[in-house]
Design a protein around this motif. Structure first.
Motif, PDB file in Angstrom:
ATOM      1  N   ASP A   1      -1.270  -4.460  17.027  1.00 24.02           N
ATOM      2  CA  ASP A   1      -1.272  -5.790  17.648  1.00 24.02           C
ATOM      3  C   ASP A   1      -1.981  -6.811  16.764  1.00 24.02           C
ATOM      4  N   MET A   2      -1.578  -8.063  16.914  1.00 28.60           N
ATOM      5  CA  MET A   2      -2.314  -9.218  16.394  1.00 28.60           C
ATOM      6  C   MET A   2      -2.574  -9.163  14.889  1.00 28.60           C
ATOM      7  N   TYR A   3      -1.577  -8.813  14.118  1.00 33.11           N
ATOM      8  CA  TYR A   3      -1.757  -8.793  12.663  1.00 33.11           C
ATOM      9  C   TYR A   3      -1.011  -9.922  11.957  1.00 33.11           C
ATOM     10  N   SER A   4      -0.032 -10.528  12.615  1.00 35.09           N
ATOM     11  CA  SER A   4       0.812 -11.531  11.952  1.00 35.09           C
ATOM     12  C   SER A   4       0.318 -12.944  12.245  1.00 35.09           C
ATOM     13  N   LEU A   5       0.750 -13.881  11.406  1.00 35.36           N
ATOM     14  CA  LEU A   5       0.423 -15.289  11.631  1.00 35.36           C
ATOM     15  C   LEU A   5       1.026 -15.761  12.956  1.00 35.36           C
ATOM     16  N   HIS A   6       2.218 -15.290  13.273  1.00 34.96           N
ATOM     17  CA  HIS A   6       2.848 -15.650  14.545  1.00 34.96           C
ATOM     18  C   HIS A   6       1.972 -15.244  15.732  1.00 34.96           C
ATOM     19  N   SER A   7       1.433 -14.039  15.688  1.00 38.61           N
ATOM     20  CA  SER A   7       0.609 -13.562  16.804  1.00 38.61           C
ATOM     21  C   SER A   7      -0.702 -14.333  16.890  1.00 38.61           C
ATOM     22  N   TRP A   8      -1.285 -14.664  15.768  1.00 38.34           N
ATOM     23  CA  TRP A   8      -2.531 -15.444  15.781  1.00 38.34           C
ATOM     24  C   TRP A   8      -2.289 -16.828  16.393  1.00 38.34           C
ATOM     25  N   CYS A   9      -1.235 -17.502  15.910  1.00 37.58           N
ATOM     26  CA  CYS A   9      -0.929 -18.841  16.425  1.00 37.58           C
ATOM     27  C   CYS A   9      -0.525 -18.781  17.896  1.00 37.58           C
ATOM     28  N   GLY A  10       0.225 -17.740  18.263  1.00 36.81           N
ATOM     29  CA  GLY A  10       0.651 -17.611  19.651  1.00 36.81           C
ATOM     30  C   GLY A  10      -0.514 -17.399  20.595  1.00 36.81           C
ATOM     31  N   MET A  11      -1.427 -16.524  20.228  1.00 38.55           N
ATOM     32  CA  MET A  11      -2.592 -16.280  21.081  1.00 38.55           C
ATOM     33  C   MET A  11      -3.475 -17.518  21.175  1.00 38.55           C
ATOM     34  N   ALA A  12      -3.663 -18.206  20.047  1.00 36.82           N
ATOM     35  CA  ALA A  12      -4.460 -19.434  20.063  1.00 36.82           C
ATOM     36  C   ALA A  12      -3.822 -20.482  20.965  1.00 36.82           C
ATOM     37  N   THR A  13      -2.507 -20.602  20.894  1.00 41.42           N
ATOM     38  CA  THR A  13      -1.801 -21.574  21.734  1.00 41.42           C
ATOM     39  C   THR A  13      -1.970 -21.255  23.208  1.00 41.42           C
ATOM     40  N   LEU A  14      -1.813 -19.986  23.571  1.00 38.05           N
ATOM     41  CA  LEU A  14      -1.927 -19.593  24.977  1.00 38.05           C
ATOM     42  C   LEU A  14      -3.351 -19.792  25.504  1.00 38.05           C
ATOM     43  N   VAL A  15      -4.345 -19.412  24.708  1.00 34.43           N
ATOM     44  CA  VAL A  15      -5.741 -19.570  25.136  1.00 34.43           C
ATOM     45  C   VAL A  15      -6.089 -21.048  25.296  1.00 34.43           C
ATOM     46  N   LEU A  16      -5.711 -21.858  24.315  1.00 33.96           N
ATOM     47  CA  LEU A  16      -6.007 -23.293  24.394  1.00 33.96           C
ATOM     48  C   LEU A  16      -5.232 -23.959  25.526  1.00 33.96           C
ATOM     49  N   PHE A  17      -4.000 -23.506  25.757  1.00 35.33           N
ATOM     50  CA  PHE A  17      -3.204 -24.035  26.859  1.00 35.33           C
ATOM     51  C   PHE A  17      -3.885 -23.738  28.195  1.00 35.33           C
ATOM     52  N   SER A  18      -4.393 -22.513  28.345  1.00 37.15           N
ATOM     53  CA  SER A  18      -5.098 -22.132  29.574  1.00 37.15           C
ATOM     54  C   SER A  18      -6.338 -23.001  29.761  1.00 37.15           C
ATOM     55  N   LEU A  19      -7.093 -23.206  28.675  1.00 40.37           N
ATOM     56  CA  LEU A  19      -8.297 -24.039  28.744  1.00 40.37           C
ATOM     57  C   LEU A  19      -7.933 -25.479  29.093  1.00 40.37           C
ATOM     58  N   GLN A  20      -6.850 -25.967  28.496  1.00 41.45           N
ATOM     59  CA  GLN A  20      -6.394 -27.334  28.778  1.00 41.45           C
ATOM     60  C   GLN A  20      -6.033 -27.496  30.256  1.00 41.45           C
ATOM     61  N   TRP A  21      -5.402 -26.481  30.832  1.00 41.85           N
ATOM     62  CA  TRP A  21      -5.018 -26.561  32.252  1.00 41.85           C
ATOM     63  C   TRP A  21      -6.265 -26.580  33.141  1.00 41.85           C
ATOM     64  N   VAL A  22      -7.216 -25.711  32.846  1.00 41.92           N
ATOM     65  CA  VAL A  22      -8.434 -25.657  33.651  1.00 41.92           C
ATOM     66  C   VAL A  22      -9.214 -26.970  33.538  1.00 41.92           C
ATOM     67  N   MET A  23      -9.335 -27.496  32.330  1.00 40.19           N
ATOM     68  CA  MET A  23     -10.061 -28.746  32.138  1.00 40.19           C
ATOM     69  C   MET A  23      -9.369 -29.902  32.852  1.00 40.19           C
ATOM     70  N   GLY A  24      -8.042 -29.934  32.790  1.00 41.07           N
ATOM     71  CA  GLY A  24      -7.305 -30.972  33.504  1.00 41.07           C
ATOM     72  C   GLY A  24      -7.509 -30.875  35.000  1.00 41.07           C
ATOM     73  N   LEU A  25      -7.538 -29.650  35.507  1.00 40.68           N
ATOM     74  CA  LEU A  25      -7.774 -29.438  36.937  1.00 40.68           C
ATOM     75  C   LEU A  25      -9.156 -29.956  37.339  1.00 40.68           C
ATOM     76  N   LEU A  26     -10.153 -29.638  36.536  1.00 38.35           N
ATOM     77  CA  LEU A  26     -11.529 -30.033  36.860  1.00 38.35           C
ATOM     78  C   LEU A  26     -11.733 -31.543  36.766  1.00 38.35           C
ATOM     79  N   PHE A  27     -11.134 -32.161  35.757  1.00 36.70           N
ATOM     80  CA  PHE A  27     -11.400 -33.576  35.525  1.00 36.70           C
ATOM     81  C   PHE A  27     -10.528 -34.498  36.376  1.00 36.70           C
ATOM     82  N   PHE A  28      -9.263 -34.105  36.627  1.00 37.72           N
ATOM     83  CA  PHE A  28      -8.321 -35.055  37.213  1.00 37.72           C
ATOM     84  C   PHE A  28      -7.853 -34.722  38.625  1.00 37.72           C
ATOM     85  N   LEU A  29      -8.030 -33.498  39.094  1.00 36.32           N
ATOM     86  CA  LEU A  29      -7.593 -33.163  40.448  1.00 36.32           C
ATOM     87  C   LEU A  29      -8.747 -32.897  41.395  1.00 36.32           C
ATOM     88  N   PHE A  30      -9.854 -32.362  40.881  1.00 32.69           N
ATOM     89  CA  PHE A  30     -11.021 -32.167  41.733  1.00 32.69           C
ATOM     90  C   PHE A  30     -11.720 -33.507  41.948  1.00 32.69           C
TER      91      PHE A  30
END
Length: 253
Positions: free
Chosen positions: A117-146
């Motif tokens: 697992d997680m040896y290719s550039l695709h996997s590194w970029c994909g995991m980073a995108t998913l983690v940052l996307f999750s963080l972006q969703w949580v931050m948006g929820l906290l700042f704009f909906l709560f």
């Protein structure tokens, strides 16, 4: 009074939004055809057919639905802000759930096949995108909906949120292109240069993804397509203006 210019702008906006949806849906359909017809279909049993869920889920979630979640602020730019925020958050949540399913599929397949697992550039970029996307969703929820977030915090975070949304969409498209190339080199490396149907289809898919991302970026950044500020958004703008002016030097009389 000549209303031809506003009508023309509205017609062009509708045309561009329609084109973006055609590009996005075509990308999802082509991914399904590629995985379903050329790669053996879909399953959830640890086989290659389970891996095929990964590209379909990521294109549907990380690219198409993420793009549409951002676009709702332009399509519904005259609707009540709170309703648009909820729709924006729900579509993003759906994109996140589908993307997590796609990520689980690839790890499950790798585990069954004893692949690293997680040896290719695709996997590194994909995991980073998913983690940052999750963080972006949580931050948006906290700042704009709560309701607890102050106008000052919302105003200061809003430009960051908007920038991160576009950045993550670009990352999702770029990561998809890396994944397309990686899969083609794994599956048809020996025949790729002879223009097989699978390779041509995958290349067209990549072009459609780029066009979708570029068109979304155009629609999102054009001033004439931005939301008409309601009282809440005007208050945020005033707070942000005050914040930036207080942080800059001013000349004395």
């Amino acid at each position: 009074m000549d209303n031809s210019a506003p009508r023309s702008a509205c017609s062009m906006f509708a045309l561009l939004v329609g084109a973006s949806q055609v590009l996005g849906l075509s990308s999802v359909v082509l991914t399904g055809v590629w995985m379903g017809h050329f790669s053996g279909g879909f399953a959830w049993d640890g086989s290659k057919q389970e891996f095929n869920m990964h590209p379909l889920c990521m294109v549907l979630g990380m690219v198409f639905l993420q793009g549409d979640a951002i676009l709702v602020y332009r399509v519904f730019r005259k609707e009540v802000s709170k309703n648009v925020k909820i729709l924006h958050g729900v579509i993003h949540l759906l994109a996140l759930i589908i993307s997590v399913v796609g990520m689980v599929a690839v790890f499950d397949f790798h585990g069954a096949a004893k692949y690293t697992d997680m040896y290719s550039l695709h996997s590194w970029c994909g995991m980073a995108t998913l983690v940052l996307f999750s963080l972006q969703w949580v931050m948006g929820l906290l700042f704009f909906l709560f309701p607890g977030a102050s106008s000052w915090l919302r105003a200061s975070y809003l430009p960051v949120h908007v920038f991160c949304g576009l950045f993550l969409l670009a990352m999702a498209v770029g990561t998809s292109l890396l994944g397309i190339t990686e899969k083609l080199l794994f599956d048809i490396k020996s025949t790729y240069s002879s223009f097989p149907a699978e390779g041509v289809l995958a290349n067209i898919l990549g072009v459609l993804l780029v066009c979708f991302g570029v068109l979304l970026a155009y629609l999102i950044t054009r001033d004439q397509y931005k939301r008409t500020p309601n009282p809440e958004e005007e208050a945020l703008a005033v707070h942000f203006k005050t914040l930036t002016e207080e942080g800059s030097p001013t000349s004395s009389d």
